[in-house]
Each structure stands twice: as structure tokens, then as C-alpha cells.
Design a protein around this motif. Sequence first.
Motif, short mmCIF file in Angstrom:
data_model
loop_
_atom_site.label_atom_id
_atom_site.label_comp_id
_atom_site.label_asym_id
_atom_site.label_seq_id
_atom_site.Cartn_x
_atom_site.Cartn_y
_atom_site.Cartn_z
N LYS A 92 0.85 -1.19 0.00
CA LYS A 92 0.00 0.00 0.00
C LYS A 92 0.88 1.23 0.00
O LYS A 92 0.87 2.02 0.93
N HIS A 93 1.67 1.36 -1.05
CA HIS A 93 2.63 2.46 -1.11
C HIS A 93 1.93 3.78 -1.41
O HIS A 93 0.91 3.83 -2.05
N ASP A 94 2.54 4.82 -0.89
CA ASP A 94 2.13 6.17 -1.22
C ASP A 94 3.37 7.05 -1.24
O ASP A 94 4.45 6.62 -0.87
N ARG A 95 3.23 8.26 -1.69
CA ARG A 95 4.38 9.14 -1.88
C ARG A 95 5.15 9.35 -0.57
O ARG A 95 6.37 9.31 -0.54
N ARG A 96 4.47 9.57 0.53
CA ARG A 96 5.15 9.76 1.81
C ARG A 96 5.93 8.53 2.22
O ARG A 96 7.02 8.61 2.74
N GLY A 97 5.34 7.35 2.01
CA GLY A 97 5.97 6.11 2.42
C GLY A 97 7.31 5.87 1.76
O GLY A 97 8.25 5.45 2.40
N HIS A 98 7.42 6.15 0.46
CA HIS A 98 8.67 5.91 -0.24
C HIS A 98 9.80 6.75 0.33
O HIS A 98 10.90 6.28 0.57
N ASN A 99 9.50 8.03 0.53
CA ASN A 99 10.52 8.90 1.10
C ASN A 99 10.90 8.43 2.51
O ASN A 99 12.06 8.46 2.89
N GLY A 100 9.92 7.98 3.25
CA GLY A 100 10.19 7.48 4.60
C GLY A 100 11.05 6.23 4.58
O GLY A 100 11.93 6.07 5.42
N TYR A 101 10.82 5.32 3.63
CA TYR A 101 11.64 4.11 3.52
C TYR A 101 13.09 4.50 3.33
O TYR A 101 13.98 4.03 4.03
N ASP A 102 13.33 5.34 2.32
CA ASP A 102 14.71 5.68 1.98
C ASP A 102 15.40 6.44 3.10
O ASP A 102 16.55 6.16 3.43
N GLU A 103 14.71 7.39 3.71
CA GLU A 103 15.33 8.17 4.79
C GLU A 103 15.61 7.30 6.01
O GLU A 103 16.70 7.36 6.59
N SER A 104 14.66 6.46 6.38
CA SER A 104 14.87 5.56 7.52
C SER A 104 16.01 4.61 7.26
O SER A 104 16.87 4.38 8.12
N LEU A 105 16.05 4.05 6.06
CA LEU A 105 17.11 3.11 5.72
C LEU A 105 18.46 3.82 5.66
O LEU A 105 19.46 3.29 6.15
N ARG A 106 18.50 5.00 5.11
CA ARG A 106 19.76 5.76 5.02
C ARG A 106 20.33 5.98 6.43
O ARG A 106 21.52 5.76 6.67
N ASN A 107 19.48 6.37 7.38
CA ASN A 107 19.94 6.59 8.75
C ASN A 107 20.45 5.30 9.38
O ASN A 107 21.49 5.29 10.05
N ASP A 108 19.72 4.21 9.18
CA ASP A 108 20.15 2.93 9.76
C ASP A 108 21.44 2.43 9.13
O ASP A 108 22.31 1.90 9.82
N ILE A 109 21.60 2.58 7.81
CA ILE A 109 22.84 2.14 7.16
C ILE A 109 24.02 2.94 7.69
O ILE A 109 25.09 2.39 7.95
N ARG A 110 23.82 4.23 7.87
CA ARG A 110 24.90 5.08 8.40
C ARG A 110 25.33 4.59 9.79
O ARG A 110 26.51 4.42 10.07
N GLU A 111 24.35 4.34 10.66
CA GLU A 111 24.66 3.89 12.02
C GLU A 111 25.29 2.49 12.02
O GLU A 111 26.25 2.23 12.73
#
Length: 172
Positions: free
Chosen positions: A121-140
Motif C-alpha cells: 500500500k505504497h504512497d508518496r510519503r511512504g517511499h521517502n520514509g523508507y529511503d530516509e529511515s534506511l539511510r539513517n540505519d545504514i549510516r549507524e
Amino acid sequence: MLADPIIEFMQNSGIALSVADARAEDVPLIAVNAAFERLTGYSSADVVGHNCRFLQPEAGAGPVRDRMHHFIFDDDALEDRFLVPNVRKDGTPFLNLLYMTKIRRDGTDAFIIGSQFDFSKHDRRGHNGYDESLRNDIRELGSLAGEMGMVTLGTFRSLANSAALIAQAKLT
């Protein structure tokens, strides 16, 4: 086995995460976090020691399964993302946007970190949230792995490449 700081990081992440042992036969899961349990309905006790194929529908995942297999066993592959049909423990199907990144120890692939997102059930907000959340976790995760003499092989390339997948999904 993974060091305590990485396990702690995993458990505290809001992203559904799994860790597989890349050195063991059939690449079994060795850890999942609470977000993974919520997403799939499977507990850690249900899945540790098993390959993630249990999430695939009875008919299989189709051609993406071959791509994932190639990624896992290709020493030159560092990271990738896959759109995989999956089934929760209760039988509910979902479309899993799966990012996989390898962690290398002593010059060989030791672990594969999987980051899962319900893309059904993707939406525009969700995609940006996936990438931002993942980017932060990959960095840590990269920082923690470096402190313990391990190297995360993934970069943000898979995040950038996911834009095409996301754009295509928006069009359908």
C-alpha cells in the motif's frame, strides 16, 4: 556471531531487519527484530535457523528468487534491492521491498542484512520514509561495524537505484 552493539542497533531500529549468516549452508537467519516480527507475524523463535524462503508464497517468488540467489552467492555483489511477493504467518500476502547489504569480516562475506518494507500500500510519503529511515540505519550500522573491524559493503547506491522502482510502482 554478530557483536552485541549490532544486535542492540537492530533491536532498536523501527525498520524491519533480519540478519542471515552468509557463511552457513542455505544462509539461515540468525536474528530478526521486533519490527520484522510485526511486519511478518513470525516470531524470532519461528524463523531463526531458517532461510527466508518461508516468506515466499507456495507457488514461489518467481524470477526475483533467482536474482536474490545470484546476489547472495556473488562475491562481487555488495548490495541490491528486490520487490518480492511474500506471505505473513496468518496467510496475508504482501509485497516486500527488500534491501540487502553484505557485511564482510576477515575478507569474506559474513552476514547479510535485510531491510524489509511493506510495499503493498505504497504512497508518496511512504517511499521517502523508507529511503530516509534506511539511510539513517545504514549510516549507524556502518559506524558500528567499523568499530568492530567489519566492513559494510553496501552504499547508498541501492537507495538511489530504488527511485526507478518507486516511480514505476507509482505509475501502476
